[in-house]
Design an enzyme around this catalytic site. Structure first.
Site, PDB file in Angstrom:
ATOM      1  N   HIS A 170      -3.790  -5.430   0.854  1.00 37.25           N
ATOM      2  CA  HIS A 170      -3.099  -5.786   1.982  1.00 37.25           C
ATOM      3  C   HIS A 170      -3.025  -7.368   1.666  1.00 37.25           C
ATOM      4  O   HIS A 170      -4.154  -7.935   2.265  1.00 37.25           O
ATOM      5  CB  HIS A 170      -4.040  -5.170   2.971  1.00 37.25           C
ATOM      6  CG  HIS A 170      -3.616  -3.725   3.175  1.00 37.25           C
ATOM      7  ND1 HIS A 170      -2.627  -3.242   4.224  1.00 37.25           N
ATOM      8  CD2 HIS A 170      -4.078  -2.460   2.848  1.00 37.25           C
ATOM      9  CE1 HIS A 170      -2.670  -1.715   4.096  1.00 37.25           C
ATOM     10  NE2 HIS A 170      -3.549  -1.395   3.149  1.00 37.25           N
TER      11      HIS A 170
ATOM     12  N   GLU B 260      -1.920  -9.059   4.160  1.00 36.97           N
ATOM     13  CA  GLU B 260      -1.913  -9.424   5.544  1.00 36.97           C
ATOM     14  C   GLU B 260      -3.152  -9.836   6.244  1.00 36.97           C
ATOM     15  O   GLU B 260      -3.472 -10.404   7.280  1.00 36.97           O
ATOM     16  CB  GLU B 260      -1.016  -8.442   6.391  1.00 36.97           C
ATOM     17  CG  GLU B 260      -1.701  -7.184   6.693  1.00 36.97           C
ATOM     18  CD  GLU B 260      -1.213  -6.207   5.487  1.00 36.97           C
ATOM     19  OE1 GLU B 260      -1.261  -4.948   5.801  1.00 36.97           O
ATOM     20  OE2 GLU B 260      -1.123  -6.562   4.500  1.00 36.97           O
TER      21      GLU B 260
ATOM     22  N   CYS C 213       0.805  -1.104  -0.102  1.00 37.87           N
ATOM     23  CA  CYS C 213      -0.207  -0.082  -0.061  1.00 37.87           C
ATOM     24  C   CYS C 213       0.888   1.255  -0.036  1.00 37.87           C
ATOM     25  O   CYS C 213       1.456   1.492  -1.021  1.00 37.87           O
ATOM     26  CB  CYS C 213      -0.897  -0.002   1.071  1.00 37.87           C
ATOM     27  SG  CYS C 213      -2.354   1.035   0.978  1.00 37.87           S
TER      28      CYS C 213
END
Length: 510
Positions: free
Chosen positions: A167, A169, A79
């Site tokens: 993202h 994660e 990002c």
């Protein structure tokens, strides 16, 4: 030195999730602020740049010096990290024309690129940004897109440097773990050998080297964190560890005696100290949550200071501090994250106390602590205990703490926890407890009007305490528990159930 992935934190709410996902691959990771980057040594096998609340176009946006990293080590920008490298090295980043927050699907994948290996066509990812990369620098190669974001991912030609605008994660990126594995295992060449047993071995060695022949004082609470810390330290220094379990008057019902009993068979050197009156005195007239935490923390320090003087050559105070404690109390390693609340075992000791602090678990999340505890053969009864705050019921009594309020809350809490156990729900709940509310309400018992206290019940599910959802407990179980509380606990005539998640709420009310 421990091989690791370095994560540079730009203040993203998701930075800690990056660390967790890396560790789930059995690879050690550390988070450091972007402006306090550690020396790049051979133990660092790759670097990940986090997201950020900043725009790269902001005047005060982070400006990391990547000269020791980019082109020299595998590097993944997530990002903001991806946008920074595109913006700083000749591309163009502009405000998004359409909202780019939430679920999206990849519409193009360069499946020959090592970062995108085994990523499915149309794979769901999670976007969370206000800017987007409009033009890549000349030597940047597009490796993935979504319908709205052309440059959702790129690689710099001739470098193991990558950027992605989504993202990986977060769980909403369904193949995010695969992408991180591609980067960390295949591109960085990390070996997946960071296991609980490996952690125990390296930590014991570090403790033996650091502590030498010194004696260590440890404040036991009976919970998972302090128990695992105690067994680790005992494994490292044996009888030179002196455990102290303090009754602060804010424990659960019968907990002081039960905890002392539970440690008898563990070979630990444990002393019980009843300091209830000291804590009650310190809390008189205190209503502010932060001041209560600080008052409780100060008395803990004073008690340990006094007890440490009784142990010859005691030079260290051990604490069961874990990563979420550190993250919520101070920005991670001095980084930009906002302080949520103080923790009584975070932040060092006053100068008058001559002990140094040792925190063997301070870089572990709660689930990692439990796995380490299991590898140390600690009783499942201890490892399965719900987390309980260091300040105890002092932060579950809103407003001033008194003995009578503690007595009432202990009874309420006991009925709640026992009710979960009787219903077979205790192990399905991450943490549960009761909160004494600073209000009274009208009720009717028999033919008489009552005007008594109200309590809230709180039960959440979580993995690591960083985020949590309220438990959808069966209505019949809640009804049974509520009925018992009102009938058996004098002074309570109303029971409520907290259905807030974290965020926006925290697990504890104070």
């Amino acid at each position: 030195m421990q091989k690791m992935i370095l994560i540079l934190d730009f203040g993203s709410q998701y930075t800690q999730l990056i660390a967790r996902r890396v560790r789930e691959l059995n690879i050690y990771s550390e988070i450091h602020p972007w402006n306090k980057c550690p020396e790049i040594t051979e133990n660092i096998q790759g670097v990940i740049l986090s997201g950020s609340p900043f725009s790269v176009r902001d005047k005060n946006a982070p400006m990391p010096d990547l000269s020791a990293i980019k082109g020299k080590l595998p590097l993944l920008g997530v990002c903001f990290g991806a946008q920074f490298m595109a913006h700083h090295f000749g591309g163009e980043v502009l405000p998004s024309e359409t909202r780019e927050y939430g679920r999206a699907n990849l519409s193009f994948i360069d499946d020959s690129n090592p970062l995108m290996k085994n990523i499915s066509p149309n794979s769901q990812v999670w976007m969370s940004h206000g800017d987007t990369i409009k033009r890549l620098p000349a030597n940047y190669i597009k490796i993935t897109s979504t319908e709205d974001v052309e440059f959702a991912g790129y690689q710099i030609e001739g470098e193991k440097t990558f950027g992605i605008q989504f993202h990986p994660e977060v769980y909403h990126s369904l193949e995010g773990k695969q992408l991180l594995e591609n980067f960390i295992v295949d591109i960085c060449g990390c070996e997946q050998d960071w296991t609980p047993s490996a952690f125990v071995e390296s930590t014991v060695e570090d403790l033996q080297s650091t502590l030498g022949n010194d004696r260590v004082i440890l404040g036991l609470s009976g919970g998972v964190d302090s128990s695992v810390a105690a067994v680790l330290l005992h494994k490292a220094i044996g009888e030179r560890l002196h455990c102290i379990f303090v009754n602060n008057g804010l424990l659960r019902k019968n907990e002081f005696d039960q905890v002392l009993e539970s440690y008898k068979d563990m070979g630990l050197n444990v002393k019980g100290v009843d300091a209830s009156e000291l804590f009650y005195t310190a809390l008189e007239g205190v209503t502010d949550p932060e001041l209560k935490r600080k008052a409780i923390g100060k008395v803990f320090v004073d008690v340990f200071d006094e007890e440490s003087k009784k142990v010859e050559n005691a030079k260290w105070l051990a604490q069961g501090t874990i990563y979420p404690d550190v993250i919520e109390s101070v920005s991670v390693s001095g980084g930009p994250s906002q302080t949520i609340k103080s923790h009584h075992n975070v932040g060092g000791l006053p100068e008058y106390m001559k002990l140094k602090v040792v925190e063997p678990l301070k870089l572990l999340f709660k689930d990692e602590v439990r796995r380490v505890g299991k590898s140390l053969s600690i009783s499942p009864t201890i490892l399965g205990r719900h987390p309980f705050p260091g300040p105890g019921l002092g932060i579950r009594i809103l407003g001033e703490v008194t003995k009578e309020k503690v007595r009432i809350l202990q009874e309420v809490d006991y009925i709640f926890i026992q009710g979960l156990k009787d219903a077979g729900l205790y192990d399905e709940v991450w943490q549960a407890g009761a909160i004494f509310l600073p209000i009274q309400s009208v009720g009717v018992m028999g033919d008489e009007r009552t005007y008594e206290n109200a309590v809230a019940l709180r039960a959440v599910t979580s993995t690591d305490g960083m985020t949590a959802d309220w438990c959808h407990l069966p209505y019949d179980v809640l009804a049974k528990i509520s009925n018992k509380i009102i009938n058996q606990v004098k002074g309570i005539n109303r029971v409520t159930y907290d259905i807030s998640s974290k965020p926006p709420a925290t697990i504890e009310w104070e």
